[in-house]
Structure formats: C-alpha cells, structure tokens
Motif scaffolding. Sequence first.
Motif, PDB file in Angstrom:
ATOM      1  N   VAL A  51       0.682  -6.270   0.628  1.00 20.55           N
ATOM      2  CA  VAL A  51      -0.622  -6.781   0.205  1.00 20.55           C
ATOM      3  C   VAL A  51      -0.744  -7.938  -0.301  1.00 20.55           C
ATOM      4  O   VAL A  51      -0.055  -8.280  -1.236  1.00 20.55           O
ATOM      5  CB  VAL A  51      -1.145  -5.727  -0.812  1.00 20.55           C
ATOM      6  CG1 VAL A  51      -2.466  -6.167  -1.451  1.00 20.55           C
ATOM      7  CG2 VAL A  51      -1.287  -4.254  -0.321  1.00 20.55           C
ATOM      8  N   ARG A  95       0.572  -1.144  -0.018  1.00 19.25           N
ATOM      9  CA  ARG A  95      -0.130  -0.035  -0.060  1.00 19.25           C
ATOM     10  C   ARG A  95       0.666   1.377  -0.024  1.00 19.25           C
ATOM     11  O   ARG A  95       2.085   1.147   0.061  1.00 19.25           O
ATOM     12  CB  ARG A  95      -0.986  -0.020   1.341  1.00 19.25           C
ATOM     13  CG  ARG A  95      -1.772  -0.995   1.449  1.00 19.25           C
ATOM     14  CD  ARG A  95      -2.881  -1.070   2.388  1.00 19.25           C
ATOM     15  NE  ARG A  95      -2.111  -0.527   3.828  1.00 19.25           N
ATOM     16  CZ  ARG A  95      -2.210  -0.820   5.011  1.00 19.25           C
ATOM     17  NH1 ARG A  95      -3.272  -2.018   5.107  1.00 19.25           N
ATOM     18  NH2 ARG A  95      -1.918  -0.520   6.106  1.00 19.25           N
ATOM     19  N   HIS A  96       0.137   2.273  -0.168  1.00 20.81           N
ATOM     20  CA  HIS A  96       1.080   3.555  -0.057  1.00 20.81           C
ATOM     21  C   HIS A  96       1.707   3.645   1.305  1.00 20.81           C
ATOM     22  O   HIS A  96       2.755   4.376   1.147  1.00 20.81           O
ATOM     23  CB  HIS A  96       0.177   4.779  -0.193  1.00 20.81           C
ATOM     24  CG  HIS A  96      -0.509   4.800  -1.638  1.00 20.81           C
ATOM     25  ND1 HIS A  96      -1.864   5.452  -2.009  1.00 20.81           N
ATOM     26  CD2 HIS A  96      -0.011   4.543  -2.972  1.00 20.81           C
ATOM     27  CE1 HIS A  96      -2.105   5.386  -3.230  1.00 20.81           C
ATOM     28  NE2 HIS A  96      -0.903   4.714  -3.777  1.00 20.81           N
ATOM     29  N   PHE A 106      -7.999   0.266   0.788  1.00 16.34           N
ATOM     30  CA  PHE A 106      -7.838  -0.484   2.023  1.00 16.34           C
ATOM     31  C   PHE A 106      -8.164   0.392   3.026  1.00 16.34           C
ATOM     32  O   PHE A 106      -7.619   1.547   3.274  1.00 16.34           O
ATOM     33  CB  PHE A 106      -6.488  -0.927   2.102  1.00 16.34           C
ATOM     34  CG  PHE A 106      -6.063  -1.966   0.730  1.00 16.34           C
ATOM     35  CD1 PHE A 106      -6.058  -3.153   0.954  1.00 16.34           C
ATOM     36  CD2 PHE A 106      -5.714  -1.705  -0.299  1.00 16.34           C
ATOM     37  CE1 PHE A 106      -5.695  -4.151   0.266  1.00 16.34           C
ATOM     38  CE2 PHE A 106      -5.170  -2.325  -1.103  1.00 16.34           C
ATOM     39  CZ  PHE A 106      -5.336  -3.655  -1.030  1.00 16.34           C
ATOM     40  N   ARG A 157      -0.963   9.125  -4.515  1.00 17.25           N
ATOM     41  CA  ARG A 157      -1.679   8.962  -3.084  1.00 17.25           C
ATOM     42  C   ARG A 157      -2.228  10.238  -2.848  1.00 17.25           C
ATOM     43  O   ARG A 157      -1.674  11.329  -3.329  1.00 17.25           O
ATOM     44  CB  ARG A 157      -0.760   8.509  -1.971  1.00 17.25           C
ATOM     45  CG  ARG A 157       0.218   9.498  -1.776  1.00 17.25           C
ATOM     46  CD  ARG A 157       1.292   9.075  -0.718  1.00 17.25           C
ATOM     47  NE  ARG A 157       0.881   8.559   0.485  1.00 17.25           N
ATOM     48  CZ  ARG A 157       1.129   8.007   1.572  1.00 17.25           C
ATOM     49  NH1 ARG A 157       2.568   7.465   1.378  1.00 17.25           N
ATOM     50  NH2 ARG A 157       0.654   7.662   2.627  1.00 17.25           N
ATOM     51  N   GLU A 190      -5.293  -9.623   2.599  1.00 18.39           N
ATOM     52  CA  GLU A 190      -5.503  -8.310   2.689  1.00 18.39           C
ATOM     53  C   GLU A 190      -6.304  -7.907   1.545  1.00 18.39           C
ATOM     54  O   GLU A 190      -7.442  -7.014   1.744  1.00 18.39           O
ATOM     55  CB  GLU A 190      -4.380  -7.275   2.392  1.00 18.39           C
ATOM     56  CG  GLU A 190      -3.258  -7.144   3.694  1.00 18.39           C
ATOM     57  CD  GLU A 190      -2.897  -8.921   3.717  1.00 18.39           C
ATOM     58  OE1 GLU A 190      -2.162  -9.228   4.723  1.00 18.39           O
ATOM     59  OE2 GLU A 190      -2.395  -9.610   2.578  1.00 18.39           O
ATOM     60  N   THR A 241      -2.946   1.444  -3.789  1.00 20.81           N
ATOM     61  CA  THR A 241      -1.606   0.871  -4.538  1.00 20.81           C
ATOM     62  C   THR A 241      -1.412   1.713  -5.680  1.00 20.81           C
ATOM     63  O   THR A 241      -0.437   1.088  -6.176  1.00 20.81           O
ATOM     64  CB  THR A 241      -1.647  -0.464  -4.558  1.00 20.81           C
ATOM     65  OG1 THR A 241      -2.716  -0.785  -5.667  1.00 20.81           O
ATOM     66  CG2 THR A 241      -2.007  -1.514  -3.226  1.00 20.81           C
ATOM     67  N   CYS A 260     -10.272  -6.293   1.988  1.00 15.89           N
ATOM     68  CA  CYS A 260     -10.467  -5.111   1.492  1.00 15.89           C
ATOM     69  C   CYS A 260     -11.911  -5.113   0.604  1.00 15.89           C
ATOM     70  O   CYS A 260     -12.505  -4.431   0.991  1.00 15.89           O
ATOM     71  CB  CYS A 260      -9.633  -4.820   0.356  1.00 15.89           C
ATOM     72  SG  CYS A 260      -9.715  -3.268  -0.831  1.00 15.89           S
ATOM     73  N   GLU A 320      -6.322   3.658   1.874  1.00 12.66           N
ATOM     74  CA  GLU A 320      -4.959   3.851   1.234  1.00 12.66           C
ATOM     75  C   GLU A 320      -5.379   3.025  -0.045  1.00 12.66           C
ATOM     76  O   GLU A 320      -5.879   2.062  -0.020  1.00 12.66           O
ATOM     77  CB  GLU A 320      -3.980   3.045   2.143  1.00 12.66           C
ATOM     78  CG  GLU A 320      -3.633   3.722   3.505  1.00 12.66           C
ATOM     79  CD  GLU A 320      -2.483   4.887   3.061  1.00 12.66           C
ATOM     80  OE1 GLU A 320      -2.199   5.191   1.682  1.00 12.66           O
ATOM     81  OE2 GLU A 320      -2.114   5.687   3.881  1.00 12.66           O
TER      82      GLU A 320
END
Length: 289
Positions: A165, A159-160, A241, A254, A169, A250, A173, A248
Amino acid sequence: RLLELITNAAECSWEGRDIDTAQRWIEKGIGFLDREREHADRDPRRLYTLAITVHSLRGDYATAQRYGERLEKARADRAGGAKAATPGGVLRVPILSRALTIDQMQSKLVDEGEVFSNVFDPLITTDAAGNLVPALCERWEADPSSTLFRFRIRDGLTRHDGAPVGALEILQCLEGAIRRAPDDLPAALASMRGAQEFAEGSADRVSGLRVTDERELEITLVEPVPIYLSLLTDVRMRLAFDVGGRLEGTGPFRFESISHDTVRLERHRSWWKGRPALAETIEFRTGMN
C-alpha cells in the motif's frame, strides 16, 4: 472496597455500551491501584480484563498489551506464582443490533463502527486525549490556505492479503469509496476538488487527488476547510481497499466470517504497528447477555 465499586461502575457502563464512561471509570481504578500498590489484598483482575477489552476495541493495542501484562502478573500472584496466561483466545463482544454491512461507506450503526475500527485504518486518527495523530500516514502538512494537504504515507504498509500500500493505492481507495456511495459522501470526500464530478460520472478521476511520489499524496479542496484533518477521522474515512468486490484493510484484524448474528474477525499478524493484538479472534455477537 473502593476498587470493587469502581470496577462495578465500569462494568455497568460497558454493559450499557457507554464506552467513554467505562474508560473513565477504568482510568480511575487504574489510578487507585497505582496509588495503593502496598495493599496486596486488592484484586484488579476484573478491572484489567475490562481495560483490555475497551482499549482493544479502540485500536489502542499497546495499552491493551500493557494491561494484559498486568493481568498476567495479577493472575500469577493469585495463583501463587503459577504460569501466566499467554496471548490468544476469543474476545466476545455483545452488540445491540446485527451489523448490516461490512462496507464502511454504508455504515449507519455505532456497532458497525466498532467492527470497522478493528479492520480498516484511517490516514489520521485521534489519541485518548482527542489529539490528531498519524495512522497510515507518518506525517502531514497543511497549506496556510486550508485547501491543500500533503500526506507522507508510511513505508512498508501492506493489506491483509499482503499486497503493498502506497500513495497510489490510497488514491485509488478514496476514489473507490466515492464510487460506492456517490449520493452520500462524508464531508472529507465531498469537499475534495472534483469529487462531485467523479461521483456523478462526468469525470474519470478526482482532480483534487494527486500522487507526487510513491509515498506522498496531495489532497486539494474546493474551498478552505480549516478543520479538514479532523474530518479524516470519520469512521467512513477508514481505508477499505476493493479487491475484486472484496474489501481488504490494513488493521489489526481481518474479516473471517459473517453470519446472521455474528461477525468474526481473526488477528492480522503482520499489522504495521509491529505488535499484534492480544486476542486471536474477536466475535461481535447479538443476543449476548
């Protein structure tokens, strides 16, 4: 003269938010440039700049990078060999209305979809020709019954915020997405076995979601849906997520900040595709001319 007319048509389509038509004009212009390489008097800088913008918004950063290299060469040629520009800076994108949400499950506007496509990635997406291609999964298998689908998740996804992940996850999600919009599920979620019971609160998990190992996720449907993979390309099926109430992604960008008229995104330097986006920042703004 022809290149100028094509570029004007592409820019008019872009300003009218008709991105598909803009891309078609861009492709015509690029094709013309490729056929007329011997004419050094052509100035393709406006066309390349627009091509970078359109492909960046569609998440095709490899193509945007390629046109960025062409733009740098064209600038250097026009400047007599001056130093080419380097990636970075701010890409400002006009939007017709203020984005009402940063949760893809609540998305109602096309402009919101453009924001989400830069922040959240899907399991499966489409290429420029409309063909299904892997995104966060590296491959998939569809059972002949059209009720069971297996997805092999890419290795090394984060993730950011840097958290890993995997299949678990992504399962969590998807369940989180159902919780956030229990009364308005996209077809890809609504057709999962156990999704309605989970949305109603009568089940504590979605029975049609199963992790078989750390990188493999199975989805079982209530009934056969031959077009199910296409349903996964819906913008609301991009994976957001939930981290303590903060979403958040991917994706290549972001969220940096959000105000009444601007959504500002910052470049994610560890994007799973390996090559970061050209722009350092994207600003989606209302009221731009």
